[in-house]
Motif scaffolding. Structure first.
Motif, PDB file in Angstrom:
ATOM      1  N   GLU A   2      50.778  23.226  36.293  1.00 43.17           N
ATOM      2  CA  GLU A   2      51.526  23.544  37.497  1.00 43.17           C
ATOM      3  C   GLU A   2      50.852  24.670  38.270  1.00 43.17           C
ATOM      4  O   GLU A   2      50.419  25.672  37.689  1.00 43.17           O
ATOM      5  N   LEU A   3      50.731  24.501  39.578  1.00 48.21           N
ATOM      6  CA  LEU A   3      50.204  25.559  40.432  1.00 48.21           C
ATOM      7  C   LEU A   3      51.365  26.333  41.048  1.00 48.21           C
ATOM      8  O   LEU A   3      52.324  25.749  41.521  1.00 48.21           O
ATOM      9  N   PHE A   4      51.267  27.652  40.999  1.00 48.90           N
ATOM     10  CA  PHE A   4      52.334  28.501  41.500  1.00 48.90           C
ATOM     11  C   PHE A   4      52.499  28.380  43.010  1.00 48.90           C
ATOM     12  O   PHE A   4      51.567  28.053  43.727  1.00 48.90           O
ATOM     13  N   GLY A  13      39.688  39.024  48.379  1.00 44.62           N
ATOM     14  CA  GLY A  13      38.235  38.947  48.414  1.00 44.62           C
ATOM     15  C   GLY A  13      37.719  37.665  47.805  1.00 44.62           C
ATOM     16  O   GLY A  13      38.061  36.562  48.241  1.00 44.62           O
ATOM     17  N   SER A  14      36.914  37.806  46.743  1.00 47.11           N
ATOM     18  CA  SER A  14      36.284  36.649  46.107  1.00 47.11           C
ATOM     19  C   SER A  14      37.174  36.002  45.048  1.00 47.11           C
ATOM     20  O   SER A  14      36.729  35.104  44.331  1.00 47.11           O
ATOM     21  N   GLY A  15      38.406  36.451  44.943  1.00 43.02           N
ATOM     22  CA  GLY A  15      39.301  35.883  43.932  1.00 43.02           C
ATOM     23  C   GLY A  15      40.738  35.962  44.380  1.00 43.02           C
ATOM     24  O   GLY A  15      41.045  35.965  45.570  1.00 43.02           O
ATOM     25  N   ILE A  16      41.640  36.008  43.408  1.00 43.78           N
ATOM     26  CA  ILE A  16      43.067  36.127  43.688  1.00 43.78           C
ATOM     27  C   ILE A  16      43.654  37.222  42.807  1.00 43.78           C
ATOM     28  O   ILE A  16      43.086  37.585  41.778  1.00 43.78           O
ATOM     29  N   THR A  17      44.807  37.735  43.207  1.00 41.45           N
ATOM     30  CA  THR A  17      45.528  38.716  42.408  1.00 41.45           C
ATOM     31  C   THR A  17      46.854  38.109  41.974  1.00 41.45           C
ATOM     32  O   THR A  17      47.634  37.625  42.809  1.00 41.45           O
ATOM     33  N   CYS A  18      47.097  38.106  40.674  1.00 40.15           N
ATOM     34  CA  CYS A  18      48.370  37.611  40.145  1.00 40.15           C
ATOM     35  C   CYS A  18      49.458  38.629  40.456  1.00 40.15           C
ATOM     36  O   CYS A  18      49.290  39.832  40.193  1.00 40.15           O
ATOM     37  N   LEU A  19      50.598  38.170  40.961  1.00 40.34           N
ATOM     38  CA  LEU A  19      51.689  39.056  41.358  1.00 40.34           C
ATOM     39  C   LEU A  19      52.928  38.884  40.481  1.00 40.34           C
ATOM     40  O   LEU A  19      54.024  39.279  40.868  1.00 40.34           O
ATOM     41  N   LEU A  27      41.618  37.987  39.491  1.00 40.65           N
ATOM     42  CA  LEU A  27      41.034  36.838  38.801  1.00 40.65           C
ATOM     43  C   LEU A  27      39.981  36.159  39.664  1.00 40.65           C
ATOM     44  O   LEU A  27      40.280  35.684  40.760  1.00 40.65           O
ATOM     45  N   LYS A  28      38.778  36.109  39.147  1.00 40.03           N
ATOM     46  CA  LYS A  28      37.751  35.296  39.791  1.00 40.03           C
ATOM     47  C   LYS A  28      37.952  33.839  39.388  1.00 40.03           C
ATOM     48  O   LYS A  28      38.725  33.535  38.478  1.00 40.03           O
ATOM     49  N   GLU A  29      37.261  32.935  40.057  1.00 44.21           N
ATOM     50  CA  GLU A  29      37.398  31.506  39.777  1.00 44.21           C
ATOM     51  C   GLU A  29      37.232  31.226  38.287  1.00 44.21           C
ATOM     52  O   GLU A  29      36.261  31.643  37.656  1.00 44.21           O
ATOM     53  N   LYS A  41      42.433  28.822  39.509  1.00 50.91           N
ATOM     54  CA  LYS A  41      41.871  27.480  39.559  1.00 50.91           C
ATOM     55  C   LYS A  41      41.791  27.051  41.017  1.00 50.91           C
ATOM     56  O   LYS A  41      42.810  26.789  41.657  1.00 50.91           O
ATOM     57  N   GLY A  42      40.577  27.040  41.539  1.00 47.18           N
ATOM     58  CA  GLY A  42      40.373  26.618  42.909  1.00 47.18           C
ATOM     59  C   GLY A  42      41.026  27.524  43.934  1.00 47.18           C
ATOM     60  O   GLY A  42      41.481  27.057  44.974  1.00 47.18           O
TER      61      GLY A  42
END
Length: 291
Positions: A2-4, A13-19, A27-29, A41-42
């Protein structure tokens, strides 16, 4: 997997931050966060625990522990792998200490099946427990919304280290929670859990000011949080800032996981904590793990 929904992470930036929790892992890819449950993931946050519970049981609600909510009823308990804390005394380390990159023998269980299982088992609630449910929050919430449609209550057993946004969102569907208040010293809390005490206290205030039924648990660990001053500070915080009606469970430590070098908490120490809680004005103080 499941994608949030977008509110559970942000592009950074080059990734995402989990909240989801206050660790706010970058988190980078392809990388997973500290909990080992959520990864990039993507460019989106994938919950590897979604539909993959590690434990499902039917428990008395008092085992959560909740002594003043749906007393005498059964609760349908579900947990996954992973945690956002590092407690060396964890009783459920065999699941909370594992990550989803490791082999896992578990069935895929969609949210509706959990709610259905609770109803068929004669339970009056679903509990998100055994590991920290914040790390599988979207799965828990999806279960919880279906549970509410079926007349069930939702119970969160938590370390209260949610992000502010998740803590606020919990007010819309969680009916009761038991939160650990492990100690009241900032350095000790950081050393043994990896989390900031002030964030925990902030969330406890949020929950206590809401319609959620709140109970607090403190595991009394020799040499960690068993001094009278520490227990007085915890009891005083609950009484003065959360409410004198908030039940406080004080439990005896038993050696487990990485902390096997300490004795079992004495019965006398547990009842000393009970007396401290009552003297601080708490109306409900419960001893646990003592005969």
């Amino acid at each position: 997997m499941e994608l949030f929904q977008p509110e559970y992470f942000s592009q950074t930036g080059s990734g995402i931050t989990c909240l989801l929790c206050e660790r706010k892992c970058f988190l980078k890819e392809g990388a997973a966060g500290f909990c080992g449950v959520n990864r990039n993931k993507g460019g989106e946050l994938e919950c590897m625990a979604y539909g993959r519970p590690a434990a499902i049981n039917i428990d008395p609600v008092e085992k959560k522990p909740l002594n003043r909510f749906l007393q005498g009823t059964k609760t349908y308990s579900v947990g996954t792998l992973g945690c956002n804390f590092t407690c060396e005394w964890c009783q459920n380390w065999h699941i909370s200490g594992k990550k989803y990159s490791e082999p896992l023998n578990a069935d895929t269980v969609p949210p509706a099946n959990i709610a259905e299982g609770a109803v068929e088992s004669g339970c009056m609630s679903v509990s998100y427990t055994y590991n920290e449910p914040t790390v599988f929050y979207p799965y828990a919430k999806d279960i919880g919304m279906i549970a509410k449609e079926n007349g069930l209550k939702n119970i969160f057993v938590t370390n209260a280290y949610q992000s502010e946004s998740v803590a606020a969102d919990m007010l819309s569907w969680v009916d009761a929670l038991n939160a650990d208040l492990k100690c009241f010293d900032t350095e000790t809390h950081k050393k043994y859990t990896g989390g900031d005490l002030d964030k925990v206290l902030r969330n406890l205030r949020t929950f206590a000011d809401s319609s959620i039924h709140v109970e607090i648990t403190t595991l009394i660990i020799p040499g960690v949080n068993d001094k009278a001053e520490e227990l007085e500070n915890i009891a005083g915080f609950i009484s003065n800032e959360l409410g004198k009606e908030i039940p406080w469970h004080v439990s005896a430590f038993h050696p487990a996981y990485k902390m096997t070098d300490r004795p079992v908490t004495s019965k006398a120490k547990v009842y000393e904590a009970v007396d401290i809680g009552l003297k601080k004005g708490l109306k409900f103080v419960y001893p646990g793990n003592v005969w």
